[in-house]
Design a protein around this motif. Sequence first.
Motif, PDB file in Angstrom:
ATOM      1  N   GLU A 207       0.943  -1.146   0.034  1.00 52.16           N
ATOM      2  CA  GLU A 207       0.271   0.014  -0.339  1.00 52.16           C
ATOM      3  C   GLU A 207       0.967   1.491   0.183  1.00 52.16           C
ATOM      4  OE1 GLU A 207      -3.019   0.049   3.232  1.00 52.16           O
ATOM      5  OE2 GLU A 207      -3.881  -1.645   2.290  1.00 52.16           O
ATOM      6  N   CYS A 226      -1.806  -1.324  -4.085  1.00 52.71           N
ATOM      7  CA  CYS A 226      -2.868   0.136  -3.537  1.00 52.71           C
ATOM      8  C   CYS A 226      -2.196   0.836  -3.476  1.00 52.71           C
ATOM      9  CB  CYS A 226      -3.795  -0.637  -2.174  1.00 52.71           C
ATOM     10  SG  CYS A 226      -5.113   0.614  -2.009  1.00 52.71           S
ATOM     11  N   LYS A 228      -3.529   4.042  -1.146  1.00 57.11           N
ATOM     12  CA  LYS A 228      -3.893   4.183  -0.746  1.00 57.11           C
ATOM     13  C   LYS A 228      -4.217   5.393  -0.555  1.00 57.11           C
ATOM     14  CE  LYS A 228      -5.394   1.678   4.532  1.00 57.11           C
ATOM     15  NZ  LYS A 228      -4.776   1.822   5.004  1.00 57.11           N
ATOM     16  N   ASP A 249      -8.087  -5.047  -8.553  1.00 59.62           N
ATOM     17  CA  ASP A 249      -9.284  -3.953  -8.633  1.00 59.62           C
ATOM     18  C   ASP A 249      -8.760  -2.902  -8.947  1.00 59.62           C
ATOM     19  OD1 ASP A 249     -12.108  -3.304  -7.362  1.00 59.62           O
ATOM     20  OD2 ASP A 249     -11.799  -4.373  -5.748  1.00 59.62           O
ATOM     21  N   LYS A 252      -9.421  -0.034  -6.113  1.00 60.39           N
ATOM     22  CA  LYS A 252      -8.866   0.151  -4.949  1.00 60.39           C
ATOM     23  C   LYS A 252      -7.459   0.483  -5.095  1.00 60.39           C
ATOM     24  CE  LYS A 252     -10.447  -3.924  -1.839  1.00 60.39           C
ATOM     25  NZ  LYS A 252     -10.804  -5.290  -0.850  1.00 60.39           N
ATOM     26  N   GLU A 255      -8.416   4.862  -5.999  1.00 62.03           N
ATOM     27  CA  GLU A 255      -9.418   4.991  -4.444  1.00 62.03           C
ATOM     28  C   GLU A 255      -9.109   6.133  -4.466  1.00 62.03           C
ATOM     29  OE1 GLU A 255     -10.163   2.631  -1.612  1.00 62.03           O
ATOM     30  OE2 GLU A 255      -7.833   2.807  -1.022  1.00 62.03           O
TER      31      GLU A 255
END
Length: 428
Positions: A207, A226, A228, A249, A252, A255
């Motif tokens: 992340e 990710c 994040k 994904d 994610k 995001e």
Amino acid sequence: MMPPKGRERCQSLRPDILSNLPHNVIDVILIHLPCKDAVGTSVLSKKWRYHWCRRTELTLDESLWKTREDLLNPTVRFREIIYQLLTLHEGPITKFTLDIVHLKRCPEIDNFIFFLRNHIQDLVLHLPFGMRYTLSSTLFTCLQLRHLNLRSCSIYHPYAFEGFDKLISLELCGVSTSSELLESLISHCPLLEQLVLSTSEDLDRIEINAPMLRLLSFTGDISSICLKNVPRLVEASLLGDIEQAESLDFAKVFESCSALEDLSLNFLNSEFVAEEGYKVPTRLPFNLNNVRRFDLPDILLVESYKLSYVLCLIRSFPYLEYLEMQVCDDDDSDTDEESTEDSLEPETLSDLTFNHLGEVQLGSFIGRKSEMQFIKHLLANSPVLERLVINRQFLDEEPLDTREEIFTEISNFLRASPKAEIVYKDLS
């Protein structure tokens, strides 16, 4: 004989101009010279003899020890140079570059890092290829660092490491570390603005938690990534392989990328398949309204899970202005050519519009049916398009009548934009 006035003029120039230069002027001169030339100024005068020892910026590379008649082992000579620097240098070194990629083995450099630790702000260590010199934990006591660039080494920060509070740029290429420590290192750099990661090792999920990050470049294989906490990220390049379909994904991944403007993506494994029954979402659950540029360095224009993910992203970039696609060949595909070409149906693109698209670059074009279908849809659904640049490098290998047929077909496609121009170039 020289006339009296001439002799008087020469006498007026006798004082040693170089010796009388102010210290700050000498500093400026030395900082603009290569390290080897700066050391060479020590022969100019007594005043210059050790002035180079106060240089705040040093670069050590093979130019310091390599000569045509060099009989010494480069590692031996490098140790001598390091010893002299440790012995003679006065004052702080704020910027240091060590480029020894061509040495057969890496000499001991931990003592020198210890020498630098209190003042170093910009540190570049490019160590020998094919080796993974393990840097000591002393590196993580260099708390004044603003720029850190490491290549071909191993790093493992101590658990007591509290972070590089001033670091704004981090570049790690061929650096061995664990996913956990890498993630921890990034999160402990609160001012980090630029992050470049290039690895040949497979990484686990990481992340990216970097609230000030503006540029991210990742090259390598990873199980999952990710973004994040990257609300200021403007430019991202993700090149490599995602190992597991269920990990990809994009909702994610992106995001926290509300500020993203420029995206380059080649992040789909060549063996990428989805689990049975899985359906790629049509679009992200949110729009990335700031994305203006989208680059796909390697994309197969057929209806597959790879293309579905790409279309999912494009639908989520409503203000896209520039699109670049490098179309890869499908010769290695297990699907026969006829069924592959027929797999890109018009309904696949039916809801795809490009209301703000001004320019498209299409690379490796050879006139496949899937390419023609995409171009047809693009021209019909881009009301402000100005230029479609098609790389004709591989198309030029086709027979003349085949090329003319393709050019004629494209020129007859309906264009939503009256300004749309089609340009054929060899972009190689």
